[in-house]
Scaffold this motif. Sequence first.
Motif, PDB file in Angstrom:
ATOM      1  N   GLY A 654     -10.059 -15.131  -9.020  1.00 43.76           N
ATOM      2  CA  GLY A 654      -8.783 -15.199  -8.306  1.00 43.76           C
ATOM      3  C   GLY A 654      -8.891 -15.699  -6.895  1.00 43.76           C
ATOM      4  N   LEU A 655     -10.034 -16.304  -6.523  1.00 40.84           N
ATOM      5  CA  LEU A 655     -10.188 -16.820  -5.174  1.00 40.84           C
ATOM      6  C   LEU A 655      -9.287 -18.028  -4.958  1.00 40.84           C
ATOM      7  CD1 LEU A 655     -14.069 -16.684  -4.756  1.00 40.84           C
ATOM      8  CD2 LEU A 655     -12.392 -15.181  -3.674  1.00 40.84           C
ATOM      9  N   PRO A 656      -8.650 -18.128  -3.808  1.00 39.40           N
ATOM     10  CA  PRO A 656      -7.848 -19.323  -3.538  1.00 39.40           C
ATOM     11  C   PRO A 656      -8.751 -20.535  -3.346  1.00 39.40           C
ATOM     12  CG  PRO A 656      -7.964 -17.929  -1.593  1.00 39.40           C
ATOM     13  CD  PRO A 656      -8.608 -17.158  -2.705  1.00 39.40           C
ATOM     14  N   THR A 657      -8.174 -21.709  -3.492  1.00 47.22           N
ATOM     15  CA  THR A 657      -8.946 -22.922  -3.285  1.00 47.22           C
ATOM     16  C   THR A 657      -9.291 -23.068  -1.807  1.00 47.22           C
ATOM     17  OG1 THR A 657      -6.955 -24.245  -2.980  1.00 47.22           O
ATOM     18  CG2 THR A 657      -7.776 -23.982  -5.233  1.00 47.22           C
ATOM     19  N   ARG A 658     -10.241 -23.936  -1.554  1.00 50.90           N
ATOM     20  CA  ARG A 658     -10.642 -24.125  -0.159  1.00 50.90           C
ATOM     21  C   ARG A 658      -9.510 -24.720   0.677  1.00 50.90           C
ATOM     22  NH1 ARG A 658     -15.959 -23.251   0.755  1.00 50.90           N
ATOM     23  NH2 ARG A 658     -17.326 -23.134  -1.070  1.00 50.90           N
ATOM     24  N   THR A 659      -8.663 -25.518   0.009  1.00 46.79           N
ATOM     25  CA  THR A 659      -7.508 -26.050   0.739  1.00 46.79           C
ATOM     26  C   THR A 659      -6.553 -24.936   1.123  1.00 46.79           C
ATOM     27  OG1 THR A 659      -7.709 -28.120  -0.491  1.00 46.79           O
ATOM     28  CG2 THR A 659      -5.612 -27.700   0.645  1.00 46.79           C
ATOM     29  N   GLN A 660      -6.265 -24.038   0.167  1.00 48.23           N
ATOM     30  CA  GLN A 660      -5.398 -22.904   0.472  1.00 48.23           C
ATOM     31  C   GLN A 660      -6.036 -21.988   1.510  1.00 48.23           C
ATOM     32  OE1 GLN A 660      -4.928 -21.233  -3.418  1.00 48.23           O
ATOM     33  NE2 GLN A 660      -3.174 -22.554  -3.944  1.00 48.23           N
ATOM     34  N   GLU A 661      -7.328 -21.835   1.406  1.00 53.31           N
ATOM     35  CA  GLU A 661      -8.037 -20.989   2.383  1.00 53.31           C
ATOM     36  C   GLU A 661      -7.933 -21.573   3.784  1.00 53.31           C
ATOM     37  OE1 GLU A 661     -12.630 -20.663   3.218  1.00 53.31           O
ATOM     38  OE2 GLU A 661     -12.134 -19.448   1.441  1.00 53.31           O
ATOM     39  N   GLY A 662      -8.063 -22.903   3.902  1.00 53.49           N
ATOM     40  CA  GLY A 662      -7.945 -23.546   5.204  1.00 53.49           C
ATOM     41  C   GLY A 662      -6.544 -23.437   5.779  1.00 53.49           C
ATOM     42  N   GLU A 663      -5.524 -23.497   4.892  1.00 52.59           N
ATOM     43  CA  GLU A 663      -4.153 -23.373   5.375  1.00 52.59           C
ATOM     44  C   GLU A 663      -3.876 -21.973   5.919  1.00 52.59           C
ATOM     45  OE1 GLU A 663      -1.742 -24.421   2.084  1.00 52.59           O
ATOM     46  OE2 GLU A 663      -2.163 -26.580   2.224  1.00 52.59           O
ATOM     47  N   VAL A 664      -4.483 -20.979   5.292  1.00 44.45           N
ATOM     48  CA  VAL A 664      -4.260 -19.596   5.742  1.00 44.45           C
ATOM     49  C   VAL A 664      -5.073 -19.302   6.999  1.00 44.45           C
ATOM     50  CG1 VAL A 664      -4.533 -17.161   5.119  1.00 44.45           C
ATOM     51  CG2 VAL A 664      -3.693 -18.801   3.428  1.00 44.45           C
ATOM     52  N   SER A 665      -6.363 -19.708   6.999  1.00 44.86           N
ATOM     53  CA  SER A 665      -7.240 -19.366   8.133  1.00 44.86           C
ATOM     54  C   SER A 665      -6.962 -20.205   9.365  1.00 44.86           C
ATOM     55  CB  SER A 665      -8.700 -19.529   7.713  1.00 44.86           C
ATOM     56  OG  SER A 665      -8.967 -20.875   7.348  1.00 44.86           O
ATOM     57  N   LYS A 666      -6.534 -21.457   9.222  1.00 33.75           N
ATOM     58  CA  LYS A 666      -6.217 -22.350  10.337  1.00 33.75           C
ATOM     59  C   LYS A 666      -7.370 -22.470  11.332  1.00 33.75           C
ATOM     60  CE  LYS A 666      -1.267 -21.398  10.072  1.00 33.75           C
ATOM     61  NZ  LYS A 666      -0.058 -20.914  10.803  1.00 33.75           N
ATOM     62  N   GLY A 667      -8.545 -22.703  10.805  1.00 29.58           N
ATOM     63  CA  GLY A 667      -9.709 -22.907  11.655  1.00 29.58           C
ATOM     64  C   GLY A 667     -10.439 -21.649  12.052  1.00 29.58           C
ATOM     65  N   HIS A 668      -9.925 -20.479  11.727  1.00 29.05           N
ATOM     66  CA  HIS A 668     -10.589 -19.228  12.065  1.00 29.05           C
ATOM     67  C   HIS A 668     -11.469 -18.771  10.904  1.00 29.05           C
ATOM     68  CE1 HIS A 668      -8.232 -19.025  15.688  1.00 29.05           C
ATOM     69  NE2 HIS A 668      -7.093 -19.071  15.001  1.00 29.05           N
ATOM     70  N   GLU A 669     -12.115 -17.638  11.071  1.00 25.01           N
ATOM     71  CA  GLU A 669     -13.065 -17.144  10.075  1.00 25.01           C
ATOM     72  C   GLU A 669     -12.329 -16.391   8.974  1.00 25.01           C
ATOM     73  OE1 GLU A 669     -16.784 -16.767   8.419  1.00 25.01           O
ATOM     74  OE2 GLU A 669     -16.291 -17.818  10.282  1.00 25.01           O
ATOM     75  N   PRO A 670     -12.390 -16.867   7.698  1.00 21.79           N
ATOM     76  CA  PRO A 670     -11.783 -16.108   6.588  1.00 21.79           C
ATOM     77  C   PRO A 670     -12.732 -15.008   6.112  1.00 21.79           C
ATOM     78  CG  PRO A 670     -12.635 -18.189   5.781  1.00 21.79           C
ATOM     79  CD  PRO A 670     -12.887 -18.178   7.261  1.00 21.79           C
ATOM     80  N   LEU A 671     -12.162 -13.864   5.787  1.00 21.38           N
ATOM     81  CA  LEU A 671     -12.936 -12.695   5.378  1.00 21.38           C
ATOM     82  C   LEU A 671     -12.260 -12.089   4.153  1.00 21.38           C
ATOM     83  CD1 LEU A 671     -15.402 -10.973   6.366  1.00 21.38           C
ATOM     84  CD2 LEU A 671     -13.738  -9.476   7.450  1.00 21.38           C
ATOM     85  N   TYR A 672     -13.000 -12.065   3.005  1.00 21.19           N
ATOM     86  CA  TYR A 672     -12.437 -11.575   1.747  1.00 21.19           C
ATOM     87  C   TYR A 672     -12.832 -10.124   1.518  1.00 21.19           C
ATOM     88  CZ  TYR A 672     -11.326 -16.416   0.489  1.00 21.19           C
ATOM     89  OH  TYR A 672     -10.817 -17.681   0.471  1.00 21.19           O
ATOM     90  N   LEU A 673     -11.926  -9.386   0.845  1.00 19.39           N
ATOM     91  CA  LEU A 673     -12.174  -8.002   0.444  1.00 19.39           C
ATOM     92  C   LEU A 673     -11.907  -7.880  -1.048  1.00 19.39           C
ATOM     93  CD1 LEU A 673     -12.660  -4.939   1.181  1.00 19.39           C
ATOM     94  CD2 LEU A 673     -10.170  -4.751   1.375  1.00 19.39           C
ATOM     95  N   SER A 674     -12.900  -7.377  -1.772  1.00 21.36           N
ATOM     96  CA  SER A 674     -12.735  -7.140  -3.206  1.00 21.36           C
ATOM     97  C   SER A 674     -13.015  -5.675  -3.511  1.00 21.36           C
ATOM     98  CB  SER A 674     -13.682  -8.026  -4.012  1.00 21.36           C
ATOM     99  OG  SER A 674     -15.020  -7.615  -3.862  1.00 21.36           O
ATOM    100  N   ILE A 675     -12.239  -5.119  -4.449  1.00 21.98           N
ATOM    101  CA  ILE A 675     -12.370  -3.710  -4.835  1.00 21.98           C
ATOM    102  C   ILE A 675     -12.490  -3.668  -6.357  1.00 21.98           C
ATOM    103  CG2 ILE A 675     -11.314  -1.429  -4.812  1.00 21.98           C
ATOM    104  CD1 ILE A 675      -9.772  -2.279  -2.328  1.00 21.98           C
ATOM    105  N   SER A 676     -13.610  -3.105  -6.819  1.00 28.91           N
ATOM    106  CA  SER A 676     -13.871  -2.958  -8.257  1.00 28.91           C
ATOM    107  C   SER A 676     -13.820  -4.292  -8.973  1.00 28.91           C
ATOM    108  CB  SER A 676     -12.881  -1.971  -8.888  1.00 28.91           C
ATOM    109  OG  SER A 676     -13.015  -0.698  -8.299  1.00 28.91           O
ATOM    110  N   GLY A 677     -14.355  -5.327  -8.389  1.00 32.17           N
ATOM    111  CA  GLY A 677     -14.422  -6.635  -9.027  1.00 32.17           C
ATOM    112  C   GLY A 677     -13.162  -7.451  -8.926  1.00 32.17           C
TER     113      GLY A 677
END
Length: 839
Positions: A654-677
Amino acid sequence: MPDNKLSLENILEEYSPDTEQAETPHIERVDAQKVINSTLPDPVKETPAPKPPTVSHERRELFDEPADKKPSADEYKPETISRKKTGFAGSDGLEDVKTETAVNSYAADDDVPAASGTPLIRRMADSTRAREVERQGRKKKRSRKNKTGYTYSKESPEGEYMYTPPEFKKKKRTRREILEEFESPEGKKYVTDIVPSPDAVEAAKPVVPAPRAEVTSLNLSETQEIDASQLDVHITQDAEEISRMKAKAERTKRIVDFNYYGDVQDVGRDIYELKTIISTRTIVLGLTAFLSLYITLCSRFGFPIVSFLSINHIRTFLLAHLLLGLIAMFYSLPVITKGVKNFFTLKPDSDSMTAMTTLVCFVALLTAFLRQDMAQQETIHIYMPVAILAMLFNSIGKLLIIRRAHRNFKFVSQNFERHAVVYVRDEERAERLTRGTLGDFPILAAMRRTDFLTDFLRYSYSADITDAFCRKAVPLCLAFSAIVSVFLTFFRTGSLFTADSLAFGFSIFSMLICACSCISLPFVTNIPLDNISNTTLRNKGVLLGYQSVDDLYDANSLLVESSLLFPENTVRLGGIKVFSNTKIDEALLDAASLTHYSGSVLQQLFADVISGRETLLYPIENFSAEDTGLCGWINNRRVLLGNRELMESHNIEGLPTRTQEGEVSKGHEPLYLSISGNLAALFVVDIVPDRNIRKWSEKLIKKKICLIVKSTDHFITEESIASYYNIPKDMIRVIPKKLYEDFDAETKRVVRMSASMACTGRFSSFAQLILGIKVVHSSATLGLIFQTASILLGLALCMMLILSKAFEFDYIYMSATAMVVYNLIVAGLTYLAVNRKKL
């Protein structure tokens, strides 16, 4: 001053180098409780263990009958005890419950009415106390003064009364009344700083009765006259007086250092007394130096002065210099005795230089009385003003030492977060930690959290670089001056033991000694130390003495944690996106628990979630810090917090694409959190570098000092730190996980620590201390060069004048005035040199 008092010179010489039971559920209505109890099976009756008598809160047992009265045998009838309990429930529920139960019958009183099926309960609304409260409420409107007696804020169903003290307003006291109470003997018993005062400790001791005699000579059965001297009554000293006498005796026998909190008063008193003594000495020496210089200048340039102090009245002229010299030597007696002692024990120091100059000039003054005509004709000169100046400058140097100690002790004796600044003694460990950054031998500085700093005075009064310099300079100067003066005297007079030869020889000897006396030697280290320690103290850093310079002046690397480089408000939350219907509060609490356990700088992001309540955080199990993020187990759930690579390595879907990740982070550091897989949230981390840390880190890099960083965050690397703080990448090393143990061993918390520097644990204070001692070392080295040059130049000038036979006529350039001017010029240049460099 008493002889048994310790002087600063003595101090400087000393310091040189169960199973829980379940609670019964509470039901407020008594008849409802009886219905429930009647449905339960009868418990098996066992003989109960004897219990201590309990106090009943019933009115009849508390007031009507004595507490120790035993119940009579006919108080309860046997048929009522064996009667079975039956309960009937109506169709409307518990409202029509009727319970037939055993009711106490009293055989002694036949007038008691027969008991019904329900117990008689006195309602609190109909109680006597309730009526009293109602009456008081009516009277309250009439009178506001009815506030006497006890008040009861709560009446429980069991009849217990909860006492609440009546409220009253305190009368506001004036500042004068507060100060008078503080200055009173009773008020001083409770005054504490770090530890209780001796008065408070003595007042807290239990009262011990006076010892009684086994046999008394008094006959108490008859009245008789007894001589008071024959009574066996022993009057002992007051305990407070004894403790003070013992403390005073101990302080005169040994030097008390600040090695535990009980020494705070002794050390503070010693520093205050020494400061008073040195200040008085400086004032007296300043006056004597002024008078001595004025007399000398008037004799040379004809300034107005009383006639009997002019050189024309040579006897009073010499007596005036002798008297001023004796006064100066009396107040500087500890310096002279310590300097002479160290010289003859082959350990000369800066005090030895002052002592030798003073003694030689004093002996030359005494020999001048043998040939007063030579002194009046200026064939010989009186160099006592130079000796008094040397004692004055020595006293100023010691005043700088004691002022620095007093200023530092006021800070050290307070309650602050202590971090001792030390260097790594294990060379192999230092090499492992700095591998890849340095090409030189590693001198690694570190901070260690401690509860107490020991050896305060030892470091404050430690020896400095001038003592090592004088160890060679003093004997060489004395030997050279003695050889030249003996040779020149014998060459001129042909003898060494006549009055002329003694007066001339000691005059030449004192001239050469004054030329290389280095009267500004106390300025070389004390002025830079005073400047830097005063500057670092404003930034909560303590620099005690020159021992810090000896330890860390060549430090080329620092051990720091990532939390020091990225303090509060530097790591911010730029945005958050939740996945898989995850509750945002649960995601924040899981992330906060994981970052707090690891010590990550990311815990700043979630500080508002817990609001300082660490009890809200979940316990972490099987924690591990990977190169791409953090991993741990919370309530049997695997929680991951890291970058995209961490999620992919653990097959998180369920990870977003790198393009979507770049749109959300806007040049900052993205940090993911997963719980129980399952992907739970995406945090956007915004890092804003601190200006103050950038300033000090750039200064460290200019001095070729590397940073050895420990970080559990995957986004803190050499490249990121270099880009944030504008420092070269090769001057930074983020240590791998295998070196965490070495890092923790050098920075772990200790209870007591001996250190010459300390701070509150901030990066700016740490860096400022390291840079400050480098400034002190370079300034002291420059000042020492000036002193060496002054010795060589002074001896060279004297030898040129001697070889040119200027002494045969009127050698004005070798007079006392010339020597005073020469030494003052050197002192001014030395002051400018050591006071030039700043942080």
